[in-house]
Scaffold this motif. Structure first.
Motif, mmCIF file in Angstrom:
data_model
loop_
_atom_site.group_PDB
_atom_site.id
_atom_site.type_symbol
_atom_site.label_atom_id
_atom_site.label_comp_id
_atom_site.label_asym_id
_atom_site.label_seq_id
_atom_site.Cartn_x
_atom_site.Cartn_y
_atom_site.Cartn_z
ATOM 1 N N GLU A 47 0.596 -1.990 9.868
ATOM 2 C CA GLU A 47 -0.395 -2.148 8.794
ATOM 3 C C GLU A 47 -1.786 -2.434 9.353
ATOM 4 O O GLU A 47 -2.778 -1.862 8.889
ATOM 5 C CB GLU A 47 0.037 -3.265 7.837
ATOM 6 N N ALA A 75 -5.885 -4.595 1.085
ATOM 7 C CA ALA A 75 -4.949 -3.715 0.384
ATOM 8 C C ALA A 75 -3.536 -3.868 0.932
ATOM 9 O O ALA A 75 -2.566 -4.006 0.177
ATOM 10 C CB ALA A 75 -5.418 -2.264 0.495
ATOM 11 N N HIS A 76 -3.397 -3.838 2.244
ATOM 12 C CA HIS A 76 -2.071 -3.948 2.850
ATOM 13 C C HIS A 76 -1.451 -5.322 2.602
ATOM 14 O O HIS A 76 -0.229 -5.428 2.408
ATOM 15 C CB HIS A 76 -2.156 -3.667 4.347
ATOM 16 N N ASP A 78 -1.989 -7.167 -0.020
ATOM 17 C CA ASP A 78 -1.667 -7.261 -1.444
ATOM 18 C C ASP A 78 -0.483 -6.390 -1.840
ATOM 19 O O ASP A 78 0.291 -6.746 -2.735
ATOM 20 C CB ASP A 78 -2.900 -6.857 -2.269
ATOM 21 N N ASP A 79 -0.320 -5.252 -1.165
ATOM 22 C CA ASP A 79 0.692 -4.277 -1.570
ATOM 23 C C ASP A 79 1.505 -3.810 -0.366
ATOM 24 O O ASP A 79 1.105 -2.875 0.338
ATOM 25 C CB ASP A 79 0.020 -3.084 -2.245
ATOM 26 N N SER A 81 3.970 -1.992 -0.211
ATOM 27 C CA SER A 81 4.441 -0.611 -0.316
ATOM 28 C C SER A 81 3.521 0.357 0.433
ATOM 29 O O SER A 81 3.950 1.466 0.783
ATOM 30 C CB SER A 81 4.544 -0.188 -1.783
ATOM 31 N N LEU A 82 2.282 -0.032 0.710
ATOM 32 C CA LEU A 82 1.394 0.834 1.477
ATOM 33 C C LEU A 82 1.936 1.038 2.889
ATOM 34 O O LEU A 82 1.938 2.153 3.413
ATOM 35 C CB LEU A 82 -0.014 0.233 1.533
ATOM 36 N N ARG A 120 -4.180 6.393 0.103
ATOM 37 C CA ARG A 120 -3.390 5.261 -0.409
ATOM 38 C C ARG A 120 -4.263 4.018 -0.589
ATOM 39 O O ARG A 120 -4.063 3.251 -1.531
ATOM 40 C CB ARG A 120 -2.200 4.997 0.522
ATOM 41 N N TRP A 124 -5.128 2.307 -4.235
ATOM 42 C CA TRP A 124 -5.034 0.856 -4.456
ATOM 43 C C TRP A 124 -6.328 0.340 -5.097
ATOM 44 O O TRP A 124 -6.278 -0.446 -6.056
ATOM 45 C CB TRP A 124 -4.759 0.159 -3.132
ATOM 46 N N LYS A 128 -6.884 -1.301 -8.910
ATOM 47 C CA LYS A 128 -7.502 -2.619 -9.054
ATOM 48 C C LYS A 128 -8.777 -2.571 -9.895
ATOM 49 O O LYS A 128 -9.428 -3.604 -10.099
ATOM 50 C CB LYS A 128 -7.844 -3.188 -7.672
#
Length: 268
Positions: A47, A75-76, A78-79, A81-82, A120, A124, A128
């Protein structure tokens, strides 16, 4: 050190393999040592490496590398799935592209993988509500990679875009899991309407070079679209379409055309 590597390999085999390949690459080509260390070996996780590459490739006089790195790291964090999608995309490229011999190649050299990874982050941002920043990332991806993916589009995991010149994916397009597409593919609309107007691509679809899929139509799972085709109507699952306009010319020929990458048309 050896024990740490064993733990990493067990918890994250993709990242462990990338690090092993990176160390070998530095030994084989010392002149690339700076690039490989800064892009891969300097980071504790995939990540963090993806965030660094995102910021390095898309930075410009309009937006600094530091700001973009902060956005990608956020972003990574927070999520998760990325990162999962990034791993799936990486494995997809390695499995399907005969020119890919190591996991590190897409991260360092393949703009199709890099463009999807950047999309991606843009998606995201879009989710947001940070629309203008998402548009900025889209613009930079188009300028740097020649790939124009609207940040509102929805793209699944395990996606490979080979070569990636002139890819266009519109705002309301949906791309399923394990899809493969080649250069100059367009998933576009057919008019000026602002509602749902772009294609819905099922799981496992293979889209050949230069194909245009236009309008709010459904492409069934595990189907094939031949190179240069213009698709204007729904396509059933597990079929092959070809031509301008495209028509069904046979079955897909195998259970997973996006994985086998078999683009040869055969008579049934």
């Amino acid at each position: 050190m050896a024990e740490t590597k064993r733990k990493v390999a067990k918890l994250d085999p993709v990242w462990s393999r990338i690090c092993d390949e990176a160390e070998a690459a530095v030994r084989d080509e010392p002149l690339l040592g700076g690039l490989v260390h800064s892009s891969l070996l300097h980071h504790p996780t995939l990540e963090r490496a993806l965030a660094y590459r995102f910021s390095l490739k898309l930075a410009s006089g309009e937006m600094s590398e530091q700001i973009l790195r902060e956005i990608a790291d956020e972003a990574h964090a927070d999520d998760p799935s990325l990162g999962q999608a990034g791993r799936a995309d990486l494995v997809a490229v390695f499995d399907r592209d005969p020119a890919c011999h190591r996991f590190l190649q897409p991260i360092l050299f393949f703009k199709g993988f890099q463009a999807v990874a950047a999309y991606r982050i843009a998606h995201w941002l879009w989710m947001k509500g940070r629309l203008d920043m998402a548009y900025f990332v889209q613009m930079r991806c188009s300028e740097v990679f020649g790939v124009d993916i609207h940040p509102a589009a929805r793209i699944g995991k395990g996606v490979m875009i080979d070569h990636a010149h002139s890819i266009v994916i519109g705002e309301t397009a949906v791309v399923g899991d394990n899809v493969s597409m080649l250069h100059s593919v367009t998933l576009g609309g057919t008019g000026k309407e602002e509602e749902d107007r772009h294609p819905k691509i099922g799981d496992g679809v293979l889209i050949g070079a230069g194909a245009k899929v236009l309008g709010n139509i459904k492409i069934g799972a595990n189907s094939r679209i031949a190179a240069g085709s213009v698709v204007l109507h729904d396509v059933p699952c597990c079929k092959t379409v070809a031509g301008v306009p495209a028509r069904i010319v046979g079955d897909a020929g195998c259970p997973q055309p996006a994985v086998t990458m078999d683009q040869i048309l055969r008579e049934d």
